[in-house]
Motif scaffolding. Structure first.
Motif, PDB file in Angstrom:
ATOM      1  N   VAL A 337       0.858  -1.177   0.000  1.00  0.00           N
ATOM      2  CA  VAL A 337       0.000   0.000   0.000  1.00  0.00           C
ATOM      3  C   VAL A 337       0.894   1.227   0.000  1.00  0.00           C
ATOM      4  O   VAL A 337       1.809   1.343   0.822  1.00  0.00           O
ATOM      5  CB  VAL A 337      -0.928   0.023   1.230  1.00  0.00           C
ATOM      6  CG1 VAL A 337      -1.749   1.309   1.252  1.00  0.00           C
ATOM      7  CG2 VAL A 337      -1.834  -1.191   1.226  1.00  0.00           C
ATOM      8  N   ALA A 355      -3.055   4.551  -2.117  1.00  0.00           N
ATOM      9  CA  ALA A 355      -3.271   3.691  -3.281  1.00  0.00           C
ATOM     10  C   ALA A 355      -3.117   2.243  -2.842  1.00  0.00           C
ATOM     11  O   ALA A 355      -2.028   1.820  -2.442  1.00  0.00           O
ATOM     12  CB  ALA A 355      -2.271   4.028  -4.384  1.00  0.00           C
ATOM     13  N   GLU A 356      -4.203   1.484  -2.913  1.00  0.00           N
ATOM     14  CA  GLU A 356      -4.191   0.095  -2.479  1.00  0.00           C
ATOM     15  C   GLU A 356      -4.068  -0.829  -3.687  1.00  0.00           C
ATOM     16  O   GLU A 356      -4.313  -0.422  -4.834  1.00  0.00           O
ATOM     17  CB  GLU A 356      -5.465  -0.212  -1.690  1.00  0.00           C
ATOM     18  CG  GLU A 356      -5.593   0.620  -0.421  1.00  0.00           C
ATOM     19  CD  GLU A 356      -6.764   0.176   0.434  1.00  0.00           C
ATOM     20  OE1 GLU A 356      -7.430  -0.798   0.041  1.00  0.00           O
ATOM     21  OE2 GLU A 356      -6.995   0.809   1.478  1.00  0.00           O
ATOM     22  N   PRO A 357      -3.687  -2.077  -3.461  1.00  0.00           N
ATOM     23  CA  PRO A 357      -3.572  -3.036  -4.558  1.00  0.00           C
ATOM     24  C   PRO A 357      -4.864  -3.117  -5.370  1.00  0.00           C
ATOM     25  O   PRO A 357      -5.950  -3.188  -4.812  1.00  0.00           O
ATOM     26  CB  PRO A 357      -3.264  -4.355  -3.852  1.00  0.00           C
ATOM     27  CG  PRO A 357      -2.601  -3.953  -2.581  1.00  0.00           C
ATOM     28  CD  PRO A 357      -3.269  -2.678  -2.168  1.00  0.00           C
ATOM     29  N   GLU A 359      -6.044  -0.766  -7.242  1.00  0.00           N
ATOM     30  CA  GLU A 359      -6.655   0.559  -7.454  1.00  0.00           C
ATOM     31  C   GLU A 359      -5.890   1.358  -8.507  1.00  0.00           C
ATOM     32  O   GLU A 359      -4.669   1.269  -8.619  1.00  0.00           O
ATOM     33  CB  GLU A 359      -6.636   1.369  -6.154  1.00  0.00           C
ATOM     34  CG  GLU A 359      -7.854   1.198  -5.275  1.00  0.00           C
ATOM     35  CD  GLU A 359      -7.915   2.303  -4.231  1.00  0.00           C
ATOM     36  OE1 GLU A 359      -9.030   2.783  -3.968  1.00  0.00           O
ATOM     37  OE2 GLU A 359      -6.862   2.678  -3.691  1.00  0.00           O
ATOM     38  N   LEU A 360      -6.659   2.148  -9.242  1.00  0.00           N
ATOM     39  CA  LEU A 360      -6.083   3.185 -10.074  1.00  0.00           C
ATOM     40  C   LEU A 360      -6.536   4.515  -9.493  1.00  0.00           C
ATOM     41  O   LEU A 360      -7.737   4.803  -9.445  1.00  0.00           O
ATOM     42  CB  LEU A 360      -6.526   3.066 -11.526  1.00  0.00           C
ATOM     43  CG  LEU A 360      -5.766   3.980 -12.503  1.00  0.00           C
ATOM     44  CD1 LEU A 360      -5.640   3.331 -13.863  1.00  0.00           C
ATOM     45  CD2 LEU A 360      -6.416   5.346 -12.644  1.00  0.00           C
ATOM     46  N   ILE A 487       3.518  -1.148  -8.119  1.00  0.00           N
ATOM     47  CA  ILE A 487       2.970   0.192  -7.974  1.00  0.00           C
ATOM     48  C   ILE A 487       3.642   1.084  -9.003  1.00  0.00           C
ATOM     49  O   ILE A 487       4.871   1.177  -9.045  1.00  0.00           O
ATOM     50  CB  ILE A 487       3.193   0.770  -6.563  1.00  0.00           C
ATOM     51  CG1 ILE A 487       2.564  -0.132  -5.507  1.00  0.00           C
ATOM     52  CG2 ILE A 487       2.626   2.173  -6.448  1.00  0.00           C
ATOM     53  CD1 ILE A 487       2.831   0.319  -4.080  1.00  0.00           C
ATOM     54  N   HIS A 514      -5.053  -3.272 -14.909  1.00  0.00           N
ATOM     55  CA  HIS A 514      -6.054  -3.659 -13.917  1.00  0.00           C
ATOM     56  C   HIS A 514      -7.076  -4.654 -14.451  1.00  0.00           C
ATOM     57  O   HIS A 514      -8.251  -4.583 -14.131  1.00  0.00           O
ATOM     58  CB  HIS A 514      -6.765  -2.401 -13.389  1.00  0.00           C
ATOM     59  CG  HIS A 514      -5.817  -1.441 -12.747  1.00  0.00           C
ATOM     60  ND1 HIS A 514      -5.355  -1.599 -11.470  1.00  0.00           N
ATOM     61  CD2 HIS A 514      -5.222  -0.322 -13.230  1.00  0.00           C
ATOM     62  CE1 HIS A 514      -4.520  -0.604 -11.179  1.00  0.00           C
ATOM     63  NE2 HIS A 514      -4.420   0.178 -12.231  1.00  0.00           N
ATOM     64  N   ARG A 520      -2.029  -4.902  -9.015  1.00  0.00           N
ATOM     65  CA  ARG A 520      -1.218  -3.719  -9.269  1.00  0.00           C
ATOM     66  C   ARG A 520      -1.960  -2.443  -8.854  1.00  0.00           C
ATOM     67  O   ARG A 520      -3.177  -2.361  -8.986  1.00  0.00           O
ATOM     68  CB  ARG A 520      -0.861  -3.607 -10.749  1.00  0.00           C
ATOM     69  CG  ARG A 520      -0.119  -4.787 -11.329  1.00  0.00           C
ATOM     70  CD  ARG A 520       0.215  -4.495 -12.783  1.00  0.00           C
ATOM     71  NE  ARG A 520       0.721  -5.658 -13.489  1.00  0.00           N
ATOM     72  CZ  ARG A 520      -0.042  -6.516 -14.157  1.00  0.00           C
ATOM     73  NH1 ARG A 520      -1.354  -6.341 -14.196  1.00  0.00           N
ATOM     74  NH2 ARG A 520       0.486  -7.548 -14.777  1.00  0.00           N
ATOM     75  N   ALA A 521      -1.183  -1.456  -8.403  1.00  0.00           N
ATOM     76  CA  ALA A 521      -1.744  -0.137  -8.095  1.00  0.00           C
ATOM     77  C   ALA A 521      -1.111   0.875  -9.044  1.00  0.00           C
ATOM     78  O   ALA A 521       0.079   0.791  -9.356  1.00  0.00           O
ATOM     79  CB  ALA A 521      -1.459   0.251  -6.649  1.00  0.00           C
ATOM     80  N   THR A 522      -1.915   1.831  -9.495  1.00  0.00           N
ATOM     81  CA  THR A 522      -1.436   2.860 -10.419  1.00  0.00           C
ATOM     82  C   THR A 522      -1.880   4.221  -9.903  1.00  0.00           C
ATOM     83  O   THR A 522      -3.053   4.414  -9.568  1.00  0.00           O
ATOM     84  CB  THR A 522      -1.988   2.650 -11.844  1.00  0.00           C
ATOM     85  OG1 THR A 522      -1.736   1.298 -12.264  1.00  0.00           O
ATOM     86  CG2 THR A 522      -1.349   3.617 -12.818  1.00  0.00           C
ATOM     87  N   ASP A 536     -10.455   4.604 -10.172  1.00  0.00           N
ATOM     88  CA  ASP A 536     -11.296   4.143  -9.062  1.00  0.00           C
ATOM     89  C   ASP A 536     -11.566   5.279  -8.081  1.00  0.00           C
ATOM     90  O   ASP A 536     -12.625   5.338  -7.455  1.00  0.00           O
ATOM     91  CB  ASP A 536     -10.611   2.989  -8.324  1.00  0.00           C
ATOM     92  CG  ASP A 536     -10.406   1.784  -9.223  1.00  0.00           C
ATOM     93  OD1 ASP A 536     -11.414   1.213  -9.663  1.00  0.00           O
ATOM     94  OD2 ASP A 536      -9.250   1.436  -9.491  1.00  0.00           O
TER      95      ASP A 536
END
Length: 567
Positions: A337, A355-357, A359-360, A487, A514, A520-522, A536
């Motif tokens: 995170v 930003a969590e796993p 999430e964009l 990330i 995603h 993955r987080a972006t 998101d």
């Protein structure tokens, strides 16, 4: 250079000598043989005149001529190999300094130099070269000093007055010529600084020529460069004038000294105290001594200029790292995170971002400087004055660089391409096959770069080539996606492309990063509605504060948000 123990200018010079002791000893010895052989030529000619020509001794003449040939061969080869060894040392050390400068800049933790690329290039080339030339001059000075002492000893053996004139006159001439050395060092240092600034400005101007044309600022930029270039020209002319003054002083002093030696020798010859051969030997030796006197006289100025450049190199190598030397790793017990909590400092007052796993997250910032400050924090190139920047529960700057890079990749707005091909710019490590590279290019709507070119993926790419700003930006985005980091932080990744292409990139980017519940987080810093619409969550930062967070469609009810994204 050891971390934490930066070199000084003198330290660089001493290090060059210390790690080449064997080579330099051999070089200095051969150069001494060369100079002594040069000095022996007129002396041997005088001996031949007195012992072979005057008494008409054919055998002595043949022996003397053979000795003279041997002496000429000795001086030729001793200089050739002595100078070659010294030149080899200079080239090795110059290359080592260039590599040291490059390694400092390319270090995984970066370097906070504050210099333009052209300035750095000037240090890695001009200063590195000037700093190492002192090695050759030390060799010439050693050999010249040896031959001057030997010449004085020879003259003393013939006539005490001649020997005393040389023993007193040479140090006096050298000492007086050194008075200009500090002036030359200052002039040379000023010249190198001015050249570096002009080079940096020229590089910056070439790289930014397109945007300059776009805003019609070519004339202002060229005038600014012209002023900088003229400053460098004036500094260079000042340095050359200094060298000219030193050369004139040295030649005048050595000329007076050697004229005095020739005058004393002539008077002694007229009085019959010197033979014809001795007189010719002294006149020839006097003419030869002009060169070693000048070489010894110049060492002060040469060392001063080399030391000035060595100081600039040392100061560059002493610049601090961008990223602190962390040693930790993200906690394996919790998901990766990325979190900013109550971050403040500079343009930032109170920023919260998470930003969590899977999430964009879109980030809209009203101030470009504040956006850059946030990206600096996420790249671990700065630390917040208040609050915390955490990755997996660990402060970002406390993480080991390699451990952090395995998890987090930050791609800035500034686009840097490399000489090579489209494929090598997207996949520098050559870890992907052609199909994967083409898929990445399709994701960023850059497949036209290879589809319309006969070389395909091997299409040549230059640092400042003919690619448009949009094409360069899309290649850089493809390279960021190729890393497939858990990330990914993107800063304005589509600012140089048209609206239709931006829509295509947004849809494909989301699908690639995603799909199928990917962890993955972006994080995307942007004001593009196309990118924000698929996020998101969107975080809004105004006046350095997080003022809102939510879906793009919901945030459009806020006037301040509409003004930022719909203008």
């Amino acid at each position: 250079m050891a971390e934490g123990r930066p070199l000084t200018g003198g330290g660089i010079v001493r290090r060059m000598v210390r790690r080449n002791t064997g080579r330099l000893s051999a070089s200095f010895a051969l150069l001494c043989v060369w100079q002594l052989s040069e000095a022996l030529v007129p002396i041997l000619i005088g001996v031949i005149i007195d012992r072979a020509i005057a008494p008409s001794d054919t055998t002595a003449f043949v022996v003397g001529a053979a000795g003279l040939c041997l002496l000429m061969g000795t001086l030729s080869y001793s200089y050739r190999f002595g100078a070659r060894i010294a030149f080899n040392v200079v080239q090795r050390e110059e290359h080592a300094l260039r590599m040291e400068v490059a390694a400092h800049v390319l270090h995984p933790r970066g370097a906070r130099t504050g210099m333009l690329p052209g300035e750095t290039l000037s240090i890695a080339t001009g200063d590195a070269q000037a700093a190492t030339l002192v090695v050759r001059w030390i060799g010439f000075t050693v050999s010249s000093t040896v031959v001057l002492i030997a010449a004085a000893a020879y003259l003393l053996s013939i006539d005490v007055v001649l020997g005393v004139v040389v023993l007193v006159g040479v140090p006096t001439a050298v000492g007086l010529s050194q008075l200009i050395s500090p002036f030359l060092a200052r002039r040379f240092s000023t010249e190198q600084q001015a050249v570096a600034e002009a080079s940096g400005m020229a590089t910056d101007l070439v790289q930014g020529i397109r945007p300059l044309k776009g805003i019609g600022a070519e004339r202002a930029a060229s005038e600014r460069y012209r002023r900088s270039s003229r400053g460098a020209e004036r500094a260079a002319v000042g340095t050359v004038r200094g060298w000219g003054a030193m050369g004139a002083i040295t030649k005048a002093l050595s000329g007076v000294l050697l004229a005095a030696v020739a005058l004393v020798a002539g008077l002694r010859a007229l009085d019959g105290e010197l033979t014809l051969g001795q007189f010719i030997a002294i006149v020839g030796l006097t003419q030869f001594l002009a060169e070693p006197v000048e070489l010894v006289a110049h060492i002060g100025a040469q060392f001063a200029t080399s030391y000035a450049s060595a100081k600039r190199v040392a100061a560059f190598l002493a610049t601090p790292r961008l990223v602190p030397p962390g040693t930790g790793s993200p906690s394996a017990e919790m998901p990766y995170v990325l979190e900013l909590t109550e971050v403040g400092g500079g343009r930032l007052r109170h920023v919260d971002l998470r930003a969590e796993p899977g999430e964009l997250v879109g980030v809209v910032v009203d101030d470009p400087a504040a956006s850059d400050a946030l990206v600096d924090l996420l790249a671990a190139e700065a630390e917040p004055e208040s609050g915390a920047v955490l990755l997996g529960g660990t402060p970002l700057t406390a993480l080991d660089v390699d451990a952090r890079r395995e998890v987090l990749l930050t791609a800035r707005h500034q686009v840097d391409l490399f000489d090579g091909t489209v494929a090598s710019n997207v996949d520098p490590h050559e870890a992907l096959d052609d199909a994967a590279v083409r898929s990445l290019l399709e994701t960023v709507a850059a497949d036209d770069l290879v589809a319309t070119h006969p070389a395909g993926l091997a299409r040549p790419v230059r640092v400042d080539g003919a690619l448009s700003g949009g094409q360069r930006q899309r290649l850089a985005l493809a390279r960021a996606l190729a890393a497939d980091a858990p990330i990914l932080v993107l800063q304005d990744p589509t600012s140089a492309v048209d609206a239709v292409t931006e829509q295509e990139i947004a849809a494909r980017l989301f699908a690639r990063r995603h799909h199928d519940g990917s962890p993955r987080a972006t994080v995307v810093f942007t004001s593009s509605p196309a990118l924000l619409a698929g996020a998101d969550r969107v975080v809004v930062v105004i006046d350095g504060r997080t003022v809102a967070s939510g879906r793009h469609a919901d945030l459009l009810d806020r006037p301040d948000y509409r003004e930022l994204v719909l203008r």
